[in-house]
Design an enzyme around this catalytic site. Structure first.
Site, PDB file in Angstrom:
ATOM      1  N   ASP A  27       0.873  -1.170   0.000  1.00 40.25           N
ATOM      2  CA  ASP A  27       0.000   0.000   0.000  1.00 40.25           C
ATOM      3  C   ASP A  27       0.909   1.219   0.000  1.00 40.25           C
ATOM      4  OD1 ASP A  27      -1.671   2.110   0.512  1.00 40.25           O
ATOM      5  OD2 ASP A  27      -2.342   1.408   2.482  1.00 40.25           O
ATOM      6  N   LYS A  89       2.796  11.692  -3.277  1.00 42.86           N
ATOM      7  CA  LYS A  89       1.913  10.838  -4.082  1.00 42.86           C
ATOM      8  C   LYS A  89       0.934  11.692  -4.886  1.00 42.86           C
ATOM      9  CE  LYS A  89      -1.397   7.047  -3.594  1.00 42.86           C
ATOM     10  NZ  LYS A  89      -1.921   6.053  -2.641  1.00 42.86           N
ATOM     11  N   GLU A 166      -7.095   0.657  -4.911  1.00 44.57           N
ATOM     12  CA  GLU A 166      -7.132   0.529  -3.450  1.00 44.57           C
ATOM     13  C   GLU A 166      -8.452  -0.041  -2.929  1.00 44.57           C
ATOM     14  OE1 GLU A 166      -5.871   4.396  -2.230  1.00 44.57           O
ATOM     15  OE2 GLU A 166      -3.811   4.017  -2.884  1.00 44.57           O
ATOM     16  N   ASP A 189     -13.096   4.642   1.230  1.00 39.19           N
ATOM     17  CA  ASP A 189     -11.693   4.755   1.667  1.00 39.19           C
ATOM     18  C   ASP A 189     -11.314   6.224   1.804  1.00 39.19           C
ATOM     19  OD1 ASP A 189      -8.949   4.889   1.957  1.00 39.19           O
ATOM     20  OD2 ASP A 189      -8.494   3.444   0.379  1.00 39.19           O
TER      21      ASP A 189
HETATM   22  P1  ADP Z   1      -3.172   7.212   3.076  1.00 40.45           P
HETATM   23  O1  ADP Z   1      -3.649   5.911   2.559  1.00 40.45           O
HETATM   24  O2  ADP Z   1      -3.638   8.369   2.277  1.00 40.45           O
HETATM   25  O3  ADP Z   1      -1.718   7.249   3.387  1.00 40.45           O
HETATM   26  P2  ADP Z   1      -4.159   6.511   5.681  1.00 40.45           P
HETATM   27  O4  ADP Z   1      -5.159   5.473   5.375  1.00 40.45           O
HETATM   28  O5  ADP Z   1      -2.895   6.132   6.339  1.00 40.45           O
HETATM   29  O6  ADP Z   1      -3.908   7.436   4.446  1.00 40.45           O
HETATM   30  O7  ADP Z   1      -4.891   7.625   6.552  1.00 40.45           O
HETATM   31  C1  ADP Z   1      -4.191   8.731   6.985  1.00 40.45           C
HETATM   32  C2  ADP Z   1      -5.174   9.711   7.557  1.00 40.45           C
HETATM   33  O8  ADP Z   1      -5.885   9.078   8.608  1.00 40.45           O
HETATM   34  C3  ADP Z   1      -4.475  10.911   8.144  1.00 40.45           C
HETATM   35  O9  ADP Z   1      -5.117  12.085   7.715  1.00 40.45           O
HETATM   36  C4  ADP Z   1      -4.660  10.721   9.624  1.00 40.45           C
HETATM   37  O10 ADP Z   1      -4.793  11.942  10.291  1.00 40.45           O
HETATM   38  C5  ADP Z   1      -5.954   9.946   9.685  1.00 40.45           C
HETATM   39  N1  ADP Z   1      -6.093   9.180  10.914  1.00 40.45           N
HETATM   40  C6  ADP Z   1      -5.340   8.137  11.347  1.00 40.45           C
HETATM   41  N2  ADP Z   1      -5.762   7.711  12.538  1.00 40.45           N
HETATM   42  C7  ADP Z   1      -6.819   8.496  12.881  1.00 40.45           C
HETATM   43  C8  ADP Z   1      -7.700   8.565  14.000  1.00 40.45           C
HETATM   44  N3  ADP Z   1      -7.555   7.737  15.024  1.00 40.45           N
HETATM   45  N4  ADP Z   1      -8.678   9.505  13.986  1.00 40.45           N
HETATM   46  C9  ADP Z   1      -8.820  10.362  12.970  1.00 40.45           C
HETATM   47  N5  ADP Z   1      -8.031  10.346  11.882  1.00 40.45           N
HETATM   48  C10 ADP Z   1      -7.034   9.434  11.837  1.00 40.45           C
HETATM   49 MG    MG Z   2      -4.688   4.549   1.873  1.00 40.55          MG
END
Ligand code: ADP
Ligand code: MG
Length: 589
Positions: A27, A89, A166, A189
């Site tokens: 991922d 990205k 995804e 997502d």
């Molecule tokens: P990506 O796939 O775009 O890298 P992720 O799936 O890792 O993203 O999600 C990242 C986002 O999730 C960030 O904006 C982060 O602030 C948010 N995030 C992660 N944990 C929490 C939480 N417990 N509560 C609210 N937002 C969260």
């Molecule tokens: Mg993601």
């Protein structure tokens, strides 16, 4: 001091019986990336050098010119913003350059550094070399962005087994492909910077993505920004003040992230924030957060509605609504989804892990793992493909530059469709087929993919008929055959496709450039993370705390200088504990 959660089941070194290369899924996220391996009939996450299952998609270059990826780079974002790159990205497929100290990188090079780091971590955990992987991309990525992702993989020495959307990976992680009945699911997502909605259908053991929509510019980061704006006002700060002080802006952003996450589990959050000798209280509750984010919440609606519409399914025909992406942890996001569908979404798999787990599952499907041999996977073309046409609107007037789709968005691939076109002028000798992808009425707003010139016999306007066949396959290869019906002559063009946009020499050249980079040694990452965390705290704070941090940093550097692994490990433990009890929010991303 960790922020990433631990994987449920650690990976094991390969068993001697299982021949063949490891089945890897990656991922490659906007804010975090993860790597998983198919083992013992299930996908498992592989922890990085720090034991975390999530690696921040952040790259930094340190004073020694060493490249850092992940947590250490994320901390350097605060102390050394000029040497650190993130959210690249979003720039994939563009010509944007990122300056890191004395060097410049393209988004695909930065992504390749993240992929390389994940690859090395997985190789260390598995004790096996990794040469290929399934890599996930947002469903909304266009061809240029997908190609850039492939280039990134190539630069990291990885062959892309397949790019998987995804949401498709999410569906696989939730085991939707193992259900025996005919069902349709919606995958929601919400990541750091992208929002994807897909409708996935399962029928006769075939998983099919019926529709995928989204918003490339909507994610958890926007919610953090909304919180940061509110905190700025509460603290009596101004945009001008933050503009002038990057470090303060970063600290406020860190605080906003902390407050946002805390509000996912608590009803209200309060605290005190100090800067430049000033100190103020802040407080935020669930209801206020909801008001602050009302516009963002509203923007979540239309991609969901569009996906349902595109799939031609009734919302109540969806048997599950699956939520992934870190930002889907926010109660207000879950609430809107619950309200839209009149039922609770499925959140049984850790939203941060689902995509990597699903990608590894896809790798297993491709390898025809016997546990899953019944299951096929199909996918949809995420954008419309077509040609430029002119349309006559009156006896004397024509409109030029219009887009005529041949393969419509969300057509199940492989697909083959034919469009029929005619000449527009008397005695016209060639028909220029300009191929575009996109959803806009005028081709100038779509992406130009290529051109094919078809010689035609000089007849009266409209008397020459050309049949244009578009064939689009799973790996993204578009073949165009244009047959002049009057003569039976066919002309062909191959576009897009698996091959990256770079020639072999170019890839070799760029790989060579990257190979010259000194990557910070993996074994030393835990130490580096402690050093960067201390440096970050030093940069962020002032007064006695800053002095204390400075002292600890000097001590730890002295420990490192002994080069005695046991001594270093002991001191690192001590410093880590000191950091943890140090209650200076926010720690971690
Ligand atoms: P990506 O796939 O775009 O890298 P992720 O799936 O890792 O993203 O999600 C990242 C986002 O999730 C960030 O904006 C982060 O602030 C948010 N995030 C992660 N944990 C929490 C939480 N417990 N509560 C609210 N937002 C969260
Ligand atoms: Mg993601």
């Amino acid at each position: 001091m960790t922020s990433a959660s631990q994987g449920p089941s650690p990976v094991e070194p390969p068993s001697p019986q299982r021949a063949g290369p490891p089945l890897i899924g990656i991922d490659l996220g906007t804010t975090h990336s993860a790597i998983a391996c198919w083992q013992g009939g299930e996908p498992r996450l592989i922890p990085n050098a720090l034991g975390h299952t999530l690696t921040p998609s952040v790259v930094s270059v340190d004073e020694a010119g060493h490249v850092l990826v992940g947590q250490a780079a994320q901390d350097r974002r605060i102390s050394h913003p000029q040497q650190t790159a993130e959210v690249f990205k979003r720039a994939m497929g563009s010509a944007k350059r990122f300056r890191l100290g004395a060097r410049e990188f393209g988004p695909e090079e930065l992504s390749s550094l993240v992929l390389g780091s994940l690859k090395r971590d997985a190789e260390a955990a598995l004790g096996q070399a990794i040469h290929e992987a399934v890599i996930s991309v947002p469903a909304y990525f266009n061809d240029t962005q997908r190609k850039a992702t492939k280039v990134a993989a190539e630069l990291a020495g990885l062959r892309v087994l397949r790019l998987i959307n995804e949401p498709t990976a999410a569906a696989l992680a939730f085991g939707l492909h193992r259900r025996n009945d005919e069902t349709s699911f919606l995958v929601f997502d919400l990541g750091g910077g992208t929002f994807d909605v897909s409708i996935v259908e399962l029928f006769d053991g075939v998983v099919e993505v019926k529709a995928s929509t989204g918003d490339n510019y909507l994610g958890g980061e926007d919610f953090t920004q909304a919180v940061a704006n509110a905190l700025m006002q509460q603290l009596g700060l101004t945009p001008q003040r933050l503009e002038a002080d990057g470090q303060l802006r970063n600290r406020l952003h860190g605080l906003a992230e902390h407050v946002k996450r805390a509000l996912s589990t608590e009803k209200n959050v309060r605290g005190r924030f100090a800067w430049d000798g000033q100190e103020r209280d802040y407080a935020l509750d669930e209801a206020t957060l909801e008001t602050l984010c009302a516009d963002l919440i509203a923007r979540l609606r239309s991609p969901v509605e569009r996906a349902v519409r595109d799939s031609r399914l009734r919302p109540d025909a969806l048997s599950h609504v699956v939520m992934v992406g870190g930002a889907s942890r926010m109660p207000l996001v879950r609430k809107i989804v619950t309200r839209m569908f009149g039922r609770f979404p499925d959140v049984s798999i850790d939203p941060d892990h689902a995509i990597a787990l699903g990608a590894a599952t896809q790798a297993a499907l491709i390898a025809q793992d016997e546990a899953l041999s019944e299951v096929l996977m199909t996918d949809v073309c995420p954008y419309s493909l077509g040609v430029e046409v002119s349309e006559q609107i009156s006896a004397t007037q024509s409109v030029h530059g219009l887009f005529s789709p041949v393969i419509e968005r969300n057509t199940v691939v492989p697909a083959s469709r034919t469009g029929t076109y005619h000449t527009v002028a008397d005695g016209q000798r060639v028909l220029a087929l300009n191929v575009y992808q996109g959803e806009h009425r005028f081709v100038r707003d779509n992406v130009h993919l290529g051109s094919l010139t078809v010689p035609v016999p000089p007849l009266k306007r409209g008397e020459v008929t050309v049949e244009v066949r578009f064939t689009y396959d799973v790996s993204g290869l578009l073949e165009i055959d244009a047959t002049v019906v009057n003569t039976g002559e066919t002309h062909s063009l191959a576009l897009l496709g698996n091959a990256s946009s770079l020639s072999e020499e170019e890839v070799a050249q760029r790989k060579d450039n990257l190979a010259r980079l000194k990557i910070h040694p993996r074994d030393d990452m835990p130490n580096k993370v402690v050093v960067t965390r201390l440096e970050r705290l030093y940069a962020e704070h002032s007064g006695p705390l800053r002095e204390a941090v400075g002292r600890v940093l000097t001590e730890f550097m002295a420990a490192l200088a002994t080069q005695d692994p046991e001594h270093i490990a002991r001191d690192r433990k001590r410093v880590s504990q000191w950091l943890e009890q140090l209650d200076v929010s926010p720690l971690g991303p």
